[in-house]
Design a protein around this motif. Sequence first.
Motif, PDB file in Angstrom:
ATOM      1  N   ASN A  31       0.828  -1.203   0.000  1.00 24.93           N
ATOM      2  CA  ASN A  31       0.000   0.000   0.000  1.00 24.93           C
ATOM      3  C   ASN A  31       0.864   1.255   0.000  1.00 24.93           C
ATOM      4  O   ASN A  31       2.096   1.203   0.083  1.00 24.93           O
ATOM      5  CB  ASN A  31      -0.983  -0.008   1.172  1.00 24.93           C
ATOM      6  N   ASN A  32       0.217   2.403  -0.069  1.00 24.72           N
ATOM      7  CA  ASN A  32       0.939   3.671  -0.156  1.00 24.72           C
ATOM      8  C   ASN A  32       1.733   3.988   1.104  1.00 24.72           C
ATOM      9  O   ASN A  32       2.808   4.584   1.033  1.00 24.72           O
ATOM     10  CB  ASN A  32      -0.045   4.811  -0.438  1.00 24.72           C
ATOM     11  N   THR A  33       1.207   3.598   2.248  1.00 21.93           N
ATOM     12  CA  THR A  33       1.922   3.856   3.490  1.00 21.93           C
ATOM     13  C   THR A  33       3.262   3.143   3.503  1.00 21.93           C
ATOM     14  O   THR A  33       4.297   3.714   3.886  1.00 21.93           O
ATOM     15  CB  THR A  33       1.075   3.425   4.697  1.00 21.93           C
ATOM     16  N   GLU A  34       3.237   1.895   3.045  1.00 23.90           N
ATOM     17  CA  GLU A  34       4.477   1.101   3.042  1.00 23.90           C
ATOM     18  C   GLU A  34       5.485   1.640   2.047  1.00 23.90           C
ATOM     19  O   GLU A  34       6.662   1.847   2.373  1.00 23.90           O
ATOM     20  CB  GLU A  34       4.149  -0.357   2.720  1.00 23.90           C
ATOM     21  N   VAL A  35       5.065   1.859   0.812  1.00 18.05           N
ATOM     22  CA  VAL A  35       6.005   2.313  -0.205  1.00 18.05           C
ATOM     23  C   VAL A  35       6.407   3.763   0.027  1.00 18.05           C
ATOM     24  O   VAL A  35       7.530   4.166  -0.290  1.00 18.05           O
ATOM     25  CB  VAL A  35       5.415   2.117  -1.625  1.00 18.05           C
ATOM     26  N   GLY A  36       5.506   4.551   0.616  1.00 16.25           N
ATOM     27  CA  GLY A  36       5.808   5.953   0.844  1.00 16.25           C
ATOM     28  C   GLY A  36       6.813   6.185   1.948  1.00 16.25           C
ATOM     29  O   GLY A  36       7.503   7.216   1.956  1.00 16.25           O
ATOM     30  N   ALA A  37       6.916   5.236   2.876  1.00 14.67           N
ATOM     31  CA  ALA A  37       7.840   5.412   3.998  1.00 14.67           C
ATOM     32  C   ALA A  37       9.277   5.567   3.519  1.00 14.67           C
ATOM     33  O   ALA A  37       9.996   6.463   3.974  1.00 14.67           O
ATOM     34  CB  ALA A  37       7.720   4.218   4.953  1.00 14.67           C
ATOM     35  N   LEU A 160      13.908  -0.446  -8.964  1.00 17.18           N
ATOM     36  CA  LEU A 160      13.506   0.843  -8.408  1.00 17.18           C
ATOM     37  C   LEU A 160      14.377   1.223  -7.214  1.00 17.18           C
ATOM     38  O   LEU A 160      14.727   0.380  -6.382  1.00 17.18           O
ATOM     39  CB  LEU A 160      12.044   0.797  -7.954  1.00 17.18           C
ATOM     40  N   ASN A 161      14.699   2.492  -7.128  1.00 17.71           N
ATOM     41  CA  ASN A 161      15.339   3.040  -5.938  1.00 17.71           C
ATOM     42  C   ASN A 161      14.222   3.373  -4.949  1.00 17.71           C
ATOM     43  O   ASN A 161      13.416   4.276  -5.210  1.00 17.71           O
ATOM     44  CB  ASN A 161      16.119   4.297  -6.307  1.00 17.71           C
ATOM     45  N   PRO A 162      14.127   2.671  -3.830  1.00 18.83           N
ATOM     46  CA  PRO A 162      13.004   2.880  -2.909  1.00 18.83           C
ATOM     47  C   PRO A 162      12.961   4.273  -2.309  1.00 18.83           C
ATOM     48  O   PRO A 162      11.933   4.669  -1.745  1.00 18.83           O
ATOM     49  CB  PRO A 162      13.233   1.823  -1.827  1.00 18.83           C
ATOM     50  N   GLU A 163      14.044   5.053  -2.451  1.00 16.26           N
ATOM     51  CA  GLU A 163      14.076   6.408  -1.907  1.00 16.26           C
ATOM     52  C   GLU A 163      13.679   7.471  -2.931  1.00 16.26           C
ATOM     53  O   GLU A 163      13.576   8.645  -2.589  1.00 16.26           O
ATOM     54  CB  GLU A 163      15.473   6.705  -1.362  1.00 16.26           C
TER      55      GLU A 163
END
Length: 348
Positions: A31-37, A160-163
């Motif tokens: 979800n967005n919360t997880e990927v957005g962190a 993907l670069n998670p940051e």
Amino acid sequence: MITTGTARSGRPSSGTAILGTGSCLPSHVVNNTEVGAGAGVTDSWIRGKTGIRNRRRAKPDEATSDLAVVAGRAALEAAGVRASELALVIVATSTPDYPQPPTACVVADGLGATAGTAAFDVNAVCSGFLFALNTAEQMLKGADSRYALVIGADIYSRILNPEDRRTAVLFGDGAGAVVIGPARQGRGLVAGRLASFAADRDLIEVAGGGSRFPATAETLAAGLQYFTMNGRGVRDFVNTNVVPAISAFVTDAGHRVEDLAHFVPHQANGRMLDDMSAALGVPDGRTRVSYEEFGNTGAASVPVTLDLAARSGELADGDLVLLAAFGGGMAMGLSLLTWQGPQHGRAH
């Protein structure tokens, strides 16, 4: 308008049709919360910028071919066609299992295709499925078999670069597939167009890992293995090149945008799709989307969205359908077709 680097084809409506569709979307939901962190953004920021709520992630031991095999098997079953009947297996991907052999060969073997089936990959990034579909349709004219399996599959989570909030929040993993073969009278692929805009190739890229910058400790430290995208540049590219090209394509095929029962675009970004549909004049409710739950699945996004629409019963026999994709290269692929619904027995 497109003036160079373009392939156009007009086809009789009784040539080749999509006989069955399939897709594979991994079970793991992010979800967005997880990927957005990791990217330093919130759920509301992601939804406001992209419209995306969730996306899927492949398991660590899953490769692109694993998703492609599942999607391909579903499409074959829907079409009532055996893998041994295929002349072609084409996999559109920019995240292959290996630099070589082709991922399509892994898929063909996994599905049980015969030794005579031609299997190869197409890399036109997010436009790849439309490049593969148009290629397969043309190649079937001289093939011994009447059937081809075309798959779009990508696991972008691996590059993907998670940051990087510009890319990390957009992409999901998945595969979508179609079987194409003989059309009934008045049904099937009507027209196709492919185009590349090579001067804009640096808008989307993975710079490292190829012959220009082979993978080394230095390239890895510099992050060249990651997918990068100039989001503003891509939006400008779409507005300047893709929107007018789609309008001209539909007109050249003898139709109006208002005639479309279904517009199935590449699921790049929900806000971009809203703007594109409005600029084209697509009637309300006729743009098919999957980005809210699955994000941008690369070359898989058009066939996944098409499969979801087909399996939900949204596509009716005789509907006019436009498939449109754009992506790195920069590249654009378009296909216009009259939908062929299933009959008793074989779907075609």
